[in-house]
Design a protein around this motif. Structure first.
Motif, PDB file in Angstrom:
ATOM      1  N   UNK A  33       0.845  -1.185   0.000  1.00 39.90           N
ATOM      2  CA  UNK A  33       0.000   0.000   0.000  1.00 39.90           C
ATOM      3  C   UNK A  33       0.887   1.243   0.000  1.00 39.90           C
ATOM      4  N   UNK A  34       0.584   2.230  -0.874  1.00 40.38           N
ATOM      5  CA  UNK A  34       1.496   3.364  -1.004  1.00 40.38           C
ATOM      6  C   UNK A  34       1.645   4.217   0.258  1.00 40.38           C
ATOM      7  N   UNK A  39       0.913  -5.052   2.961  1.00 44.44           N
ATOM      8  CA  UNK A  39       0.837  -5.850   1.742  1.00 44.44           C
ATOM      9  C   UNK A  39      -0.619  -6.223   1.501  1.00 44.44           C
ATOM     10  N   UNK A  40      -1.133  -5.854   0.319  1.00 42.62           N
ATOM     11  CA  UNK A  40      -2.517  -6.158  -0.025  1.00 42.62           C
ATOM     12  C   UNK A  40      -2.555  -6.974  -1.316  1.00 42.62           C
TER      13      UNK A  40
END
Length: 87
Positions: A33-34, A39-40
């Protein structure tokens, strides 16, 4: 040396093989994810050309990008990485 373009390849799971010479492949990828860094999982379905109709639902396949074959098909099945057991 030949001028051969390297095509993008991805691996995924076959979710449908109902249409003739076409399979639907679900490709999962994990990205960070920015903002939050978690972690997605992201997933996308691709229509891939299967010339021999060899793929079954649940198979893990390697697909590569190619010229547009139809309105929605721009990928083709290179090889079956693992097959599901028929029950």
């Amino acid at each position: 040396m030949k001028n051969e373009k390297l095509n993008r390849t991805q691996s995924g799971k076959v979710t449908s093989n109902k249409t003739s010479k076409t399979v639907t492949v679900l490709v999962d990828r994990r990205v960070k994810h920015p903002l939050y860094g978690k972690i997605i999982s992201r997933s996308k379905k691709y229509h891939a050309h299967d010339e021999t109709d060899a793929c079954q639902i649940g198979d893990i396949v390697l697909i590569e990008e190619c010229r547009p074959i139809s309105k929605t098909k721009s990928w083709r099945v290179v090889k079956v990485l693992s097959q599901t057991a028929l029950t």
